[in-house]
Write a protein that holds these residues in place. Structure first.
Motif, PDB file in Angstrom:
ATOM      1  N   MET A   1       0.844  -1.186   0.000  1.00  0.00           N
ATOM      2  CA  MET A   1       0.000   0.000   0.000  1.00  0.00           C
ATOM      3  C   MET A   1       0.885   1.244   0.000  1.00  0.00           C
ATOM      4  O   MET A   1       1.956   1.257   0.610  1.00  0.00           O
ATOM      5  N   ASP A   2       0.436   2.293  -0.664  1.00  0.00           N
ATOM      6  CA  ASP A   2       1.190   3.527  -0.776  1.00  0.00           C
ATOM      7  C   ASP A   2       1.437   4.133   0.604  1.00  0.00           C
ATOM      8  O   ASP A   2       0.508   4.309   1.406  1.00  0.00           O
ATOM      9  N   SER A   3       2.690   4.466   0.896  1.00  0.00           N
ATOM     10  CA  SER A   3       3.048   4.995   2.212  1.00  0.00           C
ATOM     11  C   SER A   3       2.393   6.340   2.490  1.00  0.00           C
ATOM     12  O   SER A   3       2.050   6.659   3.628  1.00  0.00           O
ATOM     13  N   GLN A   4       2.199   7.131   1.439  1.00  0.00           N
ATOM     14  CA  GLN A   4       1.538   8.428   1.622  1.00  0.00           C
ATOM     15  C   GLN A   4       0.092   8.238   2.037  1.00  0.00           C
ATOM     16  O   GLN A   4      -0.412   8.959   2.916  1.00  0.00           O
ATOM     17  N   ALA A   5      -0.595   7.277   1.434  1.00  0.00           N
ATOM     18  CA  ALA A   5      -1.991   7.009   1.801  1.00  0.00           C
ATOM     19  C   ALA A   5      -2.079   6.539   3.252  1.00  0.00           C
ATOM     20  O   ALA A   5      -2.969   6.957   4.010  1.00  0.00           O
ATOM     21  N   ILE A   6      -1.156   5.672   3.651  1.00  0.00           N
ATOM     22  CA  ILE A   6      -1.145   5.187   5.025  1.00  0.00           C
ATOM     23  C   ILE A   6      -0.936   6.344   6.000  1.00  0.00           C
ATOM     24  O   ILE A   6      -1.620   6.459   7.023  1.00  0.00           O
ATOM     25  N   GLU A 119      -9.561  11.806   0.950  1.00  0.00           N
ATOM     26  CA  GLU A 119     -10.661  10.894   0.635  1.00  0.00           C
ATOM     27  C   GLU A 119     -10.165   9.701  -0.175  1.00  0.00           C
ATOM     28  O   GLU A 119     -10.551   8.549   0.084  1.00  0.00           O
ATOM     29  N   GLN A 120      -9.307   9.946  -1.141  1.00  0.00           N
ATOM     30  CA  GLN A 120      -8.792   8.848  -1.957  1.00  0.00           C
ATOM     31  C   GLN A 120      -7.938   7.903  -1.120  1.00  0.00           C
ATOM     32  O   GLN A 120      -7.966   6.673  -1.329  1.00  0.00           O
ATOM     33  N   ALA A 121      -7.201   8.452  -0.160  1.00  0.00           N
ATOM     34  CA  ALA A 121      -6.395   7.611   0.721  1.00  0.00           C
ATOM     35  C   ALA A 121      -7.286   6.673   1.531  1.00  0.00           C
ATOM     36  O   ALA A 121      -6.999   5.471   1.649  1.00  0.00           O
ATOM     37  N   TRP A 122      -8.366   7.224   2.093  1.00  0.00           N
ATOM     38  CA  TRP A 122      -9.296   6.379   2.835  1.00  0.00           C
ATOM     39  C   TRP A 122      -9.933   5.332   1.921  1.00  0.00           C
ATOM     40  O   TRP A 122     -10.107   4.174   2.313  1.00  0.00           O
ATOM     41  N   ARG A 123     -10.281   5.724   0.708  1.00  0.00           N
ATOM     42  CA  ARG A 123     -10.890   4.752  -0.225  1.00  0.00           C
ATOM     43  C   ARG A 123      -9.912   3.629  -0.548  1.00  0.00           C
ATOM     44  O   ARG A 123     -10.298   2.456  -0.613  1.00  0.00           O
ATOM     45  N   ASP A 124      -8.643   3.975  -0.758  1.00  0.00           N
ATOM     46  CA  ASP A 124      -7.646   2.947  -1.070  1.00  0.00           C
ATOM     47  C   ASP A 124      -7.459   1.984   0.096  1.00  0.00           C
ATOM     48  O   ASP A 124      -7.397   0.764  -0.095  1.00  0.00           O
ATOM     49  N   VAL A 125      -7.368   2.540   1.309  1.00  0.00           N
ATOM     50  CA  VAL A 125      -7.166   1.697   2.485  1.00  0.00           C
ATOM     51  C   VAL A 125      -8.375   0.801   2.724  1.00  0.00           C
ATOM     52  O   VAL A 125      -8.251  -0.412   2.934  1.00  0.00           O
ATOM     53  N   LEU A 126      -9.579   1.378   2.700  1.00  0.00           N
ATOM     54  CA  LEU A 126     -10.780   0.588   2.956  1.00  0.00           C
ATOM     55  C   LEU A 126     -11.020  -0.449   1.859  1.00  0.00           C
ATOM     56  O   LEU A 126     -11.537  -1.540   2.134  1.00  0.00           O
ATOM     57  N   ALA A 127     -10.648  -0.126   0.626  1.00  0.00           N
ATOM     58  CA  ALA A 127     -10.799  -1.102  -0.458  1.00  0.00           C
ATOM     59  C   ALA A 127      -9.921  -2.317  -0.207  1.00  0.00           C
ATOM     60  O   ALA A 127     -10.339  -3.467  -0.424  1.00  0.00           O
ATOM     61  N   LEU A 128      -8.707  -2.075   0.253  1.00  0.00           N
ATOM     62  CA  LEU A 128      -7.803  -3.179   0.536  1.00  0.00           C
ATOM     63  C   LEU A 128      -8.295  -4.003   1.723  1.00  0.00           C
ATOM     64  O   LEU A 128      -8.295  -5.249   1.682  1.00  0.00           O
ATOM     65  N   LEU A 129      -8.729  -3.322   2.789  1.00  0.00           N
ATOM     66  CA  LEU A 129      -9.234  -4.039   3.963  1.00  0.00           C
ATOM     67  C   LEU A 129     -10.463  -4.875   3.592  1.00  0.00           C
ATOM     68  O   LEU A 129     -10.579  -6.042   3.986  1.00  0.00           O
ATOM     69  N   SER A 130     -11.388  -4.277   2.851  1.00  0.00           N
ATOM     70  CA  SER A 130     -12.610  -4.981   2.457  1.00  0.00           C
ATOM     71  C   SER A 130     -12.311  -6.166   1.566  1.00  0.00           C
ATOM     72  O   SER A 130     -12.887  -7.251   1.737  1.00  0.00           O
ATOM     73  N   ALA A 131     -11.410  -5.978   0.609  1.00  0.00           N
ATOM     74  CA  ALA A 131     -11.080  -7.061  -0.321  1.00  0.00           C
ATOM     75  C   ALA A 131     -10.472  -8.247   0.424  1.00  0.00           C
ATOM     76  O   ALA A 131     -10.784  -9.410   0.117  1.00  0.00           O
ATOM     77  N   THR A 132      -9.632  -7.965   1.399  1.00  0.00           N
ATOM     78  CA  THR A 132      -9.015  -9.047   2.173  1.00  0.00           C
ATOM     79  C   THR A 132     -10.070  -9.829   2.942  1.00  0.00           C
ATOM     80  O   THR A 132     -10.051 -11.069   2.980  1.00  0.00           O
TER      81      THR A 132
END
Length: 387
Positions: A1-6, A119-132
């Motif tokens: 995951m992108d460090s900036q998003a985290i 907002e995009q950072a949260w979407r990226d993180v939640l997408a990864l969590l949800s997919a897992t």
């Protein structure tokens, strides 16, 4: 995951936590939005939402804190995904949850400005969590929940009971794990309990439950459970277990009914044969709190690798207690008096042991502090992830 998003997500949630009652407010707003947008999911949850809101925040905080530890976070999310099958959760529900959570965070008044990048950072993180979570749930072939019938209920103390159930089909859990449980008198109020015995082909599972003052579920289990009742059990969770990647000896510290998952592991080790030494401290406030001491001592008599040490904060039972006390048995290590963390640390650093802690949040935290102060390597200590 992108460090900036985290980094952005961590800073955003930290800003929420910095506001007085911020996490609780966020949870209330999230569920209000979720139920307004997807009223069908309201039936997944109990009428009283206090515990559920706390669990949500705990889960979010745990996941966000470990976004950079892919191994740990993936295991945690996979277990959550399997567990959520008991509700009837489908892939579409994860999308609704993510959208509601993003909306709740965006509307939250905090020092962090809401931007397109955040907002995009949260979407990226939640997408990864949800997919897992979704991948783990969809890959599971077992039942979403296990039905079970109460075959025995023993109230060993006024506030402690032992309940044995016959599962409709065996559950393949690891000794030391826990499962969510729903009892008929408290529908949709799932509570987490640790089996006190290892998994077996007969499908018998045993739970030790202590009545929590003001609780909804534990008083009903302790005082109202009847033989023949039908319970539901969710998928096994947690990774507390005897490690097979080391031959170090083991130290187990359990307080009250927290002895149950340790007992399950000891029983499993006795069944499989054990060469490593196991030292168990069984703790309680009063001697009468050591309700399962006889079982542990019987195991120690049969297995020379096992040492059991009883510890209580008080020397005598309280004046109001009229039941049997847990007196030391012939040959048993004498009962020690004091806070269990201090007692254990007085023995030394235990630096060459794998250590497991199970008990109340305060017991786990203070015992960890005492062990760290005594020189115990932090990486040797394991406990439930919520502490």
């Amino acid at each position: 995951m992108d460090s900036q998003a985290i980094s952005l997500v961590k800073a955003s949630f930290k800003a929420v936590a910095a506001v007085q009652d911020g996490p609780s407010t966020l949870a209330r707003n999230f569920y209000a939005l979720l139920f307004a947008r997807h009223p069908e999911v309201r039936d997944f949850f109990p009428a009283a939402m206090d515990v559920q809101r706390e669990r949500l925040i705990t889960a979010i905080q745990y996941a966000i804190d470990r976004l950079e530890d892919s191994g740990q976070i993936i295991l945690y999310l996979q277990q959550l995904g399997r567990d959520h099958r008991k509700y009837g959760v489908e892939d579409a529900h994860y999308v609704g949850v993510s959208e509601a959570l993003i909306a709740a965070i965006a509307e939250f008044p905090s020092a962090e400005p809401w931007t397109d990048e955040l907002e995009q950072a949260w979407r990226d993180v939640l997408a990864l969590l949800s997919a897992t979570m979704m991948d783990a749930a969809n890959a599971e072939s077992g039942p979403p929940a296990w039905g079970a019938t109460v075959v025995e209920h023993l109230q060993v103390r006024e506030d402690v009971s032992i309940t044995r159930l016959q599962l409709d089909e065996p559950m393949d859990y690891l000794a030391g794990q826990y499962v969510s449980v729903q009892v008929p008198s408290r529908p949709r109020m799932w509570r987490y309990l640790s089996p006190a015995n290892p998994a077996n082909d007969q499908g018998i599972v045993e739970f030790h439950v202590r009545k929590v003052s003001g609780g909804w579920v534990s008083p009903a289990i302790v005082s109202q459970t009847l033989e023949g009742e039908r319970w539901l059990l969710g998928s096994p969770l947690g990774d507390l277990k005897v490690r097979n990647d080391t031959d170090r000896d083991i130290l187990m510290i359990g307080s009250g009914t927290g002895i149950a998952p340790l007992r399950a592991q000891i029983l499993q080790m006795a069944q499989r044969g054990q060469s490593r030494r196991v030292h168990v401290f069984f703790a309680g406030r009063y001697p009468c709190d050591l309700y399962d001491l006889g079982t542990l001592w019987a195991l120690a008599e049969q297995n020379p690798w096992l040492t059991v040490v009883p510890v209580t904060e008080e020397d005598e039972d309280p004046w109001w207690y009229r039941g049997p006390s847990s007196a030391s048995l012939p040959g048993m290590h004498r009962r020690l008096t004091g806070k269990v963390g201090e007692v254990v640390a007085d023995f030394g650093t235990w630096a060459e042991r794998d250590i497991q802690l199970i008990g109340s949040e305060s017991m786990v935290k203070t015992t960890k502090f005492r062990l760290h102060a005594a020189g115990t390597p932090p990486e040797n200590i394991r406990h439930d992830p919520t502490y």
